[in-house]
Write an enzyme that holds these catalytic residues in place. Structure first.
Site, PDB file in Angstrom:
ATOM      1  N   TYR B 120       1.095  -1.221  -0.022  1.00  0.00           N
ATOM      2  CA  TYR B 120       0.071   0.247   0.328  1.00  0.00           C
ATOM      3  C   TYR B 120       0.941   1.157   0.320  1.00  0.00           C
ATOM      4  O   TYR B 120       1.891   1.331   0.098  1.00  0.00           O
ATOM      5  CB  TYR B 120      -0.879  -0.441   0.827  1.00  0.00           C
ATOM      6  CG  TYR B 120      -2.032  -1.032   1.411  1.00  0.00           C
ATOM      7  CD1 TYR B 120      -3.377  -0.473   0.720  1.00  0.00           C
ATOM      8  CD2 TYR B 120      -2.382  -1.877   1.698  1.00  0.00           C
ATOM      9  CE1 TYR B 120      -4.767  -0.955   0.413  1.00  0.00           C
ATOM     10  CE2 TYR B 120      -2.760  -2.848   1.949  1.00  0.00           C
ATOM     11  CZ  TYR B 120      -4.157  -2.208   1.034  1.00  0.00           C
ATOM     12  OH  TYR B 120      -5.726  -3.183   1.075  1.00  0.00           O
ATOM     13  N   TYR B 159      -1.258  -9.019   1.013  1.00  0.00           N
ATOM     14  CA  TYR B 159      -0.014  -9.364   2.037  1.00  0.00           C
ATOM     15  C   TYR B 159      -0.018  -9.405   2.974  1.00  0.00           C
ATOM     16  O   TYR B 159      -0.487  -9.852   3.670  1.00  0.00           O
ATOM     17  CB  TYR B 159       0.460  -7.733   1.497  1.00  0.00           C
ATOM     18  CG  TYR B 159      -1.622  -6.829   2.622  1.00  0.00           C
ATOM     19  CD1 TYR B 159      -1.791  -6.760   3.933  1.00  0.00           C
ATOM     20  CD2 TYR B 159      -2.361  -6.641   1.439  1.00  0.00           C
ATOM     21  CE1 TYR B 159      -3.040  -6.237   4.235  1.00  0.00           C
ATOM     22  CE2 TYR B 159      -3.366  -6.325   2.500  1.00  0.00           C
ATOM     23  CZ  TYR B 159      -3.559  -5.548   3.357  1.00  0.00           C
ATOM     24  OH  TYR B 159      -4.583  -5.597   3.863  1.00  0.00           O
ATOM     25  N   ARG B 169      -3.138 -11.759   3.891  1.00  0.00           N
ATOM     26  CA  ARG B 169      -3.969 -11.649   3.362  1.00  0.00           C
ATOM     27  C   ARG B 169      -4.514 -12.313   2.041  1.00  0.00           C
ATOM     28  O   ARG B 169      -4.089 -11.809   1.003  1.00  0.00           O
ATOM     29  CB  ARG B 169      -4.798  -9.958   3.117  1.00  0.00           C
ATOM     30  CG  ARG B 169      -5.391  -9.061   4.566  1.00  0.00           C
ATOM     31  CD  ARG B 169      -5.876  -9.298   5.689  1.00  0.00           C
ATOM     32  NE  ARG B 169      -7.224  -9.626   5.395  1.00  0.00           N
ATOM     33  CZ  ARG B 169      -8.099  -9.221   4.721  1.00  0.00           C
ATOM     34  NH1 ARG B 169      -8.086  -8.010   4.830  1.00  0.00           N
ATOM     35  NH2 ARG B 169      -9.222 -10.073   4.173  1.00  0.00           N
ATOM     36  N   HIS B 172      -7.364  -8.451  -2.382  1.00  0.00           N
ATOM     37  CA  HIS B 172      -8.865  -7.369  -2.443  1.00  0.00           C
ATOM     38  C   HIS B 172      -8.081  -6.128  -2.224  1.00  0.00           C
ATOM     39  O   HIS B 172      -7.932  -5.530  -2.330  1.00  0.00           O
ATOM     40  CB  HIS B 172      -9.419  -8.170  -0.412  1.00  0.00           C
ATOM     41  CG  HIS B 172      -8.661  -7.259   0.216  1.00  0.00           C
ATOM     42  ND1 HIS B 172      -7.327  -7.757   0.898  1.00  0.00           N
ATOM     43  CD2 HIS B 172      -7.639  -6.165   0.638  1.00  0.00           C
ATOM     44  CE1 HIS B 172      -6.437  -7.257   1.557  1.00  0.00           C
ATOM     45  NE2 HIS B 172      -7.258  -5.229   1.952  1.00  0.00           N
ATOM     46  N   HIS B 174     -10.944  -2.828  -1.428  1.00  0.00           N
ATOM     47  CA  HIS B 174     -11.604  -1.965  -0.466  1.00  0.00           C
ATOM     48  C   HIS B 174     -12.748  -1.385  -1.122  1.00  0.00           C
ATOM     49  O   HIS B 174     -12.104  -0.356  -2.211  1.00  0.00           O
ATOM     50  CB  HIS B 174     -10.870  -1.406   0.330  1.00  0.00           C
ATOM     51  CG  HIS B 174      -9.450  -2.176   1.793  1.00  0.00           C
ATOM     52  ND1 HIS B 174     -10.226  -2.995   2.532  1.00  0.00           N
ATOM     53  CD2 HIS B 174      -8.176  -2.192   1.492  1.00  0.00           C
ATOM     54  CE1 HIS B 174      -9.084  -3.281   3.443  1.00  0.00           C
ATOM     55  NE2 HIS B 174      -8.217  -3.146   2.063  1.00  0.00           N
TER      56      HIS B 174
END
Ligand SMILES: [Fe+3]
Lengths: 222, 254
Positions: B120, B159, B169, B172, B174
């Site tokens: 991110y 990640y 995770r 995905h 969000h």
């Protein structure tokens, strides 16, 4: 989409035993068809820790310009069950204008001067503190003046709703059907109390002693 | 000092929680806020039952967003920088409807995600994977008159996230959504079909019911794919705000 294709929403519902053979048609017509079961809610997931580069925006916490006539600060600290400030929460405010009208004006993300949209968004700081600049909401009916707050945070699988009832200094505590249904020792968590001439304080406690009253709306849900 | 939980510990806890939920008769279509395998939930879930309230006008309305708020280019996450981002270019398309199938029109959708390497753009993301100077990972769009939306982006990578030893995770995106009433407000995550990490992930598994979990997984749609350019995923979203109760007969068999 050709009608012979399985509709993804219908397929999902079929998994839970609810068949929607004409769902695609229903969506295409944009009309609810009588007698069909409602569609099934898409579940929530946490906002996670990494929303900071996406959800907050310039002017998000300022429903009205700071220091403009009639403006007040609505602020508080978000704490967890150990009493520790939550540094990664984000709060949304949705409220009527000072006259109690729910306005339907675009421009919450790019605010035009003089346009009140009723919506704001504020991320907490490292100390768990949030702050909005807004107006004291007018009452939408005969009842008290309040605003809806929605709280999202890492660790919170599903957001939490609460209401902030504005209580000016020296003013009697408000009453309505929600407040009178809440245990007396918890009612105070719903009150945003005036703490200076132009400021109201509304702390939020997620868990434990002083836990904020959070709301659910079964009647609205399908 | 307690030892860092292993994946096996967490997986066992997930299975216990789901067994408990099944015994109780699943109370919610949303995840459990009290879900200890997701460690951050332990001190952050309310312990009192939520107070049931009849929605008033404030809760039955929702903000209006318009073209003043969102530029049409914001729905393409691959054109926000001088160069092309790295990774697998994808199209994500779907409709947002309420419980009666009525479209959620002209409403704001916001998305954010990791880059193709699972990193991110966020100062607290410590994953030692490369940033991509051509990818921010933030998109916005307004739904159309039929509730439709479309994003062009890059398939995010999985990640690590430190919940337990070797916690990863599933990939995905969000999503943040506004419905036809504020009670329908939703923040959630869209997943990709066939991810091997689903069974291991306490965030995904915090939803007690398999059919509900399945609703978060997009469908690969070859008709959406654009030749020589991008793969298409379809994901429709239903906003009803429902937290409570399966219909009586729906769970008669448990
Ligand atoms: Fe994420």
């Amino acid at each position: 989409m050709p009608t012979t294709e399985p509709d993804p929403i219908a397929t999902d519902n079929a998994v839970s035993g609810e068949e929607h053979p004409v769902l695609t048609e229903r969506l295409a017509r944009e009309q609810p068809l009588e007698g069909l079961p409602p569609l099934v809610q898409t579940p929530s997931q946490t906002v996670g820790p990494f929303f900071g580069f996406s959800l907050p925006y310039d002017g998000g916490p300022e429903l009205v310009p700071p220091a403009s006539p009639g403006s007040v600060r609505l602020h508080g600290t978000v704490r967890d069950g150990a009493g520790t400030p939550v540094p990664d929460a984000i709060i949304e405010l949705w409220q009527p204008d000072a006259d109690g009208r729910m306005v339907q004006e675009p421009g919450s993300r790019h605010r035009a001067r003089g346009v009140f949209t009723g919506f704001g968004r504020a991320a907490v700081d490292a100390g768990g503190h949030y702050e909005f600049t807004t107006v004291v909401p007018g009452a939408t009916g005969d009842g008290p003046r309040w605003a809806l707050l929605t709280l999202f945070a890492r660790g919170l699988a599903h957001h939490l709703f609460t209401r902030a009832y504005f209580v000016a200094e020296g003013e009697a505590e408000p009453t309505d059907s929600l407040l009178s249904g809440v245990a007396e020792d918890r009612r105070g968590t719903l009150l945003a109390r005036q703490d200076t001439a132009t400021s109201y304080r509304f702390d939020i406690t997620l868990q434990g002693e002083g836990e904020t009253v959070f709301l659910d709306y079964p009647a609205a849900a399908r | 000092m307690t030892a860092e939980p292993t994946q096996d510990d967490i997986t066992r806890e997930i299975q216990e929680k789901q067994r408990e939920a099944a015994e109780r008769g699943i109370p919610s279509r949303h995840p459990s806020r009290d879900f200890a395998p997701y460690r951050s939930s332990i001190l952050r879930h309310p312990t009192h039952e939520l107070v049931k309230t009849d929605p008033e006008e404030i809760e039955r309305t929702t903000p209006a967003f318009g073209h003043i708020d969102v530029d049409p280019y914001e729905s393409d996450l691959t054109i926000q920088h001088p160069g092309e981002p790295l990774g697998e270019r994808i199209i994500v398309e779907g409709r947002v409807v309420d419980g009666d199938g009525r479209p959620v029109r002209n409403q704001l959708i916001e998305i954010w995600q990791a880059n193709a390497s699972g990193r991110y753009i966020h100062k607290r993301d410590q994953h030692p994977a490369p940033l991509d100077p051509n990818f921010t990972g933030v998109g916005r769009a307004l739904t159309g008159d039929d509730g439709s939306y479309r994003f062009v982006t890059i398939k995010p990578g999985p990640y690590p996230w430190g919940n337990h030893r070797n916690a990863w995770r599933p990939a995905h995106i969000h999503f943040s959504l506004f419905g036809n009433a504020f009670t329908e407000r939703l923040v959630t995550q869209m997943y990709f079909p066939g991810d091997p990490l689903f069974a291991l992930d306490p965030i995904y598994q915090s939803i007690p019911d398999q059919a509900a979990r399945d609703r978060l997984i997009s469908t690969y749609d070859h008709n959406l794919s654009v030749p020589e350019w991008a793969l298409g995923y379809r994901w429709d979203i239903v906003l009803t705000g429902a937290t409570a109760t399966w219909m009586e007969d729906e769970h008669a068999d448990h």
